[in-house]
Design a protein around this motif. Sequence first.
Motif, PDB file in Angstrom:
ATOM      1  N   LYS A  82     -77.209  -3.223  40.916  1.00  0.00           N
ATOM      2  CA  LYS A  82     -77.654  -2.060  41.704  1.00  0.00           C
ATOM      3  C   LYS A  82     -77.438  -0.757  40.937  1.00  0.00           C
ATOM      4  CE  LYS A  82     -77.832  -3.660  46.408  1.00  0.00           C
ATOM      5  NZ  LYS A  82     -77.214  -3.769  47.713  1.00  0.00           N
ATOM      6  N   PHE A  83     -76.415  -0.723  40.061  1.00  0.00           N
ATOM      7  CA  PHE A  83     -76.140   0.491  39.285  1.00  0.00           C
ATOM      8  C   PHE A  83     -76.860   0.499  37.939  1.00  0.00           C
ATOM      9  CE2 PHE A  83     -72.539   0.919  42.269  1.00  0.00           C
ATOM     10  CZ  PHE A  83     -72.757   2.236  42.659  1.00  0.00           C
ATOM     11  N   THR A  84     -77.638  -0.546  37.664  1.00  0.00           N
ATOM     12  CA  THR A  84     -78.394  -0.585  36.402  1.00  0.00           C
ATOM     13  C   THR A  84     -79.762   0.026  36.654  1.00  0.00           C
ATOM     14  OG1 THR A  84     -77.264  -2.600  35.728  1.00  0.00           O
ATOM     15  CG2 THR A  84     -79.343  -2.148  34.625  1.00  0.00           C
ATOM     16  N   ASN A  85     -80.190   0.901  35.720  1.00  0.00           N
ATOM     17  CA  ASN A  85     -81.500   1.522  35.843  1.00  0.00           C
ATOM     18  C   ASN A  85     -82.571   0.516  35.496  1.00  0.00           C
ATOM     19  OD1 ASN A  85     -81.728   4.055  36.779  1.00  0.00           O
ATOM     20  ND2 ASN A  85     -81.108   5.023  34.830  1.00  0.00           N
ATOM     21  N   ASN A  86     -83.501   0.324  36.402  1.00  0.00           N
ATOM     22  CA  ASN A  86     -84.615  -0.553  36.113  1.00  0.00           C
ATOM     23  C   ASN A  86     -84.230  -1.958  35.634  1.00  0.00           C
ATOM     24  OD1 ASN A  86     -87.273  -0.601  36.408  1.00  0.00           O
ATOM     25  ND2 ASN A  86     -87.780   0.124  34.347  1.00  0.00           N
ATOM     26  N   PRO A  87     -83.409  -2.672  36.389  1.00  0.00           N
ATOM     27  CA  PRO A  87     -83.027  -4.019  35.963  1.00  0.00           C
ATOM     28  C   PRO A  87     -84.161  -5.013  36.227  1.00  0.00           C
ATOM     29  CG  PRO A  87     -82.181  -3.616  38.143  1.00  0.00           C
ATOM     30  CD  PRO A  87     -82.904  -2.354  37.727  1.00  0.00           C
ATOM     31  N   PRO A  88     -84.110  -6.195  35.615  1.00  0.00           N
ATOM     32  CA  PRO A  88     -85.121  -7.207  35.924  1.00  0.00           C
ATOM     33  C   PRO A  88     -84.835  -7.818  37.298  1.00  0.00           C
ATOM     34  CG  PRO A  88     -83.429  -8.151  34.540  1.00  0.00           C
ATOM     35  CD  PRO A  88     -83.076  -6.697  34.699  1.00  0.00           C
ATOM     36  N   PRO A  89     -85.800  -8.550  37.854  1.00  0.00           N
ATOM     37  CA  PRO A  89     -85.468  -9.348  39.045  1.00  0.00           C
ATOM     38  C   PRO A  89     -84.432 -10.391  38.640  1.00  0.00           C
ATOM     39  CG  PRO A  89     -87.734  -9.780  38.308  1.00  0.00           C
ATOM     40  CD  PRO A  89     -87.190  -8.720  37.421  1.00  0.00           C
ATOM     41  N   VAL A  90     -83.477 -10.645  39.517  1.00  0.00           N
ATOM     42  CA  VAL A  90     -82.432 -11.631  39.209  1.00  0.00           C
ATOM     43  C   VAL A  90     -82.460 -12.737  40.261  1.00  0.00           C
ATOM     44  CG1 VAL A  90     -79.923 -12.010  39.111  1.00  0.00           C
ATOM     45  CG2 VAL A  90     -80.916 -10.028  37.962  1.00  0.00           C
ATOM     46  N   ALA A  91     -82.349 -13.981  39.787  1.00  0.00           N
ATOM     47  CA  ALA A  91     -82.118 -15.110  40.709  1.00  0.00           C
ATOM     48  C   ALA A  91     -80.735 -15.640  40.381  1.00  0.00           C
ATOM     49  CB  ALA A  91     -83.170 -16.186  40.508  1.00  0.00           C
ATOM     50  N   PHE A  92     -79.840 -15.615  41.359  1.00  0.00           N
ATOM     51  CA  PHE A  92     -78.461 -16.083  41.181  1.00  0.00           C
ATOM     52  C   PHE A  92     -78.385 -17.420  41.903  1.00  0.00           C
ATOM     53  CE2 PHE A  92     -73.989 -16.511  41.814  1.00  0.00           C
ATOM     54  CZ  PHE A  92     -73.324 -15.664  40.929  1.00  0.00           C
ATOM     55  N   ILE A  93     -78.275 -18.493  41.118  1.00  0.00           N
ATOM     56  CA  ILE A  93     -78.355 -19.842  41.709  1.00  0.00           C
ATOM     57  C   ILE A  93     -76.972 -20.479  41.621  1.00  0.00           C
ATOM     58  CG2 ILE A  93     -79.495 -22.100  41.529  1.00  0.00           C
ATOM     59  CD1 ILE A  93     -81.490 -19.807  39.832  1.00  0.00           C
ATOM     60  N   SER A  94     -76.431 -20.891  42.766  1.00  0.00           N
ATOM     61  CA  SER A  94     -75.070 -21.401  42.794  1.00  0.00           C
ATOM     62  C   SER A  94     -75.034 -22.716  43.578  1.00  0.00           C
ATOM     63  CB  SER A  94     -74.165 -20.344  43.445  1.00  0.00           C
ATOM     64  OG  SER A  94     -72.808 -20.693  43.300  1.00  0.00           O
ATOM     65  N   LEU A  95     -73.858 -23.339  43.612  1.00  0.00           N
ATOM     66  CA  LEU A  95     -73.689 -24.563  44.406  1.00  0.00           C
ATOM     67  C   LEU A  95     -72.290 -24.568  45.000  1.00  0.00           C
ATOM     68  CD1 LEU A  95     -71.746 -26.658  42.585  1.00  0.00           C
ATOM     69  CD2 LEU A  95     -73.829 -26.818  41.250  1.00  0.00           C
ATOM     70  N   GLU A  96     -72.141 -25.268  46.097  1.00  0.00           N
ATOM     71  CA  GLU A  96     -70.838 -25.298  46.760  1.00  0.00           C
ATOM     72  C   GLU A  96     -70.692 -26.561  47.597  1.00  0.00           C
ATOM     73  OE1 GLU A  96     -67.971 -23.359  46.508  1.00  0.00           O
ATOM     74  OE2 GLU A  96     -67.367 -25.134  47.648  1.00  0.00           O
ATOM     75  N   GLY A  97     -69.653 -27.331  47.313  1.00  0.00           N
ATOM     76  CA  GLY A  97     -69.418 -28.575  48.035  1.00  0.00           C
ATOM     77  C   GLY A  97     -68.540 -28.413  49.257  1.00  0.00           C
ATOM     78  N   TYR A  98     -67.705 -27.377  49.267  1.00  0.00           N
ATOM     79  CA  TYR A  98     -66.724 -27.205  50.358  1.00  0.00           C
ATOM     80  C   TYR A  98     -66.810 -25.767  50.858  1.00  0.00           C
ATOM     81  CZ  TYR A  98     -64.979 -31.266  47.788  1.00  0.00           C
ATOM     82  OH  TYR A  98     -64.880 -32.468  47.125  1.00  0.00           O
ATOM     83  N   PRO A  99     -67.929 -25.408  51.537  1.00  0.00           N
ATOM     84  CA  PRO A  99     -68.128 -24.000  51.908  1.00  0.00           C
ATOM     85  C   PRO A  99     -66.965 -23.459  52.742  1.00  0.00           C
ATOM     86  CG  PRO A  99     -70.051 -25.322  52.467  1.00  0.00           C
ATOM     87  CD  PRO A  99     -68.993 -26.278  52.036  1.00  0.00           C
ATOM     88  N   LEU A 100     -66.535 -22.258  52.394  1.00  0.00           N
ATOM     89  CA  LEU A 100     -65.472 -21.602  53.163  1.00  0.00           C
ATOM     90  C   LEU A 100     -66.014 -21.202  54.523  1.00  0.00           C
ATOM     91  CD1 LEU A 100     -63.922 -19.370  50.342  1.00  0.00           C
ATOM     92  CD2 LEU A 100     -62.921 -21.400  51.407  1.00  0.00           C
TER      93      LEU A 100
END
Length: 247
Positions: A82-100
């Motif tokens: 959010k603080f980067t000027n003109n950043p690319p689109p980002v896809a943050f892909i994660s996994l979780e077996g034991y969700p909090l």
Amino acid sequence: MPPTPKNHPETSIEFKDGVPVSKLFDDVYFSKQGGWEESHFVFLEGNGIQSKWEQSGKSTFRIGELGFGSGLNIFVTLEVWKFTNNPPPVAFISLEGYPLTTNILLTLNTSYPNKNLWFEELIHSYESAIQIWEKDPSENLWTYTWDHPNNQHPFTLQVYFGDIRDCLPKFPEIHSWYLDGFSPMKNPDMWSSDVIKQLREKSVKGTSFATFSSAGFLRRNLAELGFVVEKKKGFGRKREMISGFLK
Ligand SMILES: C[S@@+](CC[C@H](N)C(=O)[O-])C[C@H]1O[C@@H](n2cnc3c(N)ncnc32)[C@H](O)[C@@H]1O
């Protein structure tokens, strides 16, 4: 035992110095000495995320994380984006077996009162994705999208719920890896040679990785598969960490 949708009870977590600790894995979710700073140091600086964003133009930059946990890493990454000027689109892909549980996630807001972390709509979205997964384990993908304050590109989070063996094969090609699956001594499943082989298959030339661990077997496995592996000073009192990229 691999996780099933129902085995994520609140009782499997305790708090030490305000940091959630998994009783199942006997390990912390993030550092007691500044989790936010550690996440920034190990994963963002370790991967050189900002300079990679500068080079990636307008194409979607995909970060792959092993172990979503409290979501701290995504919030740190999102803030930098959010603080980067003109950043690319980002896809943050994660996994979780034991969700909090959401009660535990909300304690992150108390630890970082000046940040906008688990807001109500996000918590509800997470909660309803878990309920859907509990009813039908094949419906295991949670997605949420943030907009940038002054450009058109989105930041999209995708979390697969379930064991790493079922979730990692669903990941697309990744540009930077955050390897954050508890310590390899305490949780070898997140660091098995099969996992490392899949990381390689889902990487392209230049794909980077970073992790707080500097275990010898991990360095050797990554190097054997063509990654350049560099040892660095770890965060705070930690002696070493590693990062690197695919040749
Ligand atoms: C160190 S914590 C992740 C911390 C997280 N990145 C954060 O920002 O809070 C490791 C995570 O890996 C998850 N995990 C452990 N073994 C797993 C497995 N076999 N499959 C999927 N997730 C697993 C744990 O439940 C835990 O949330």
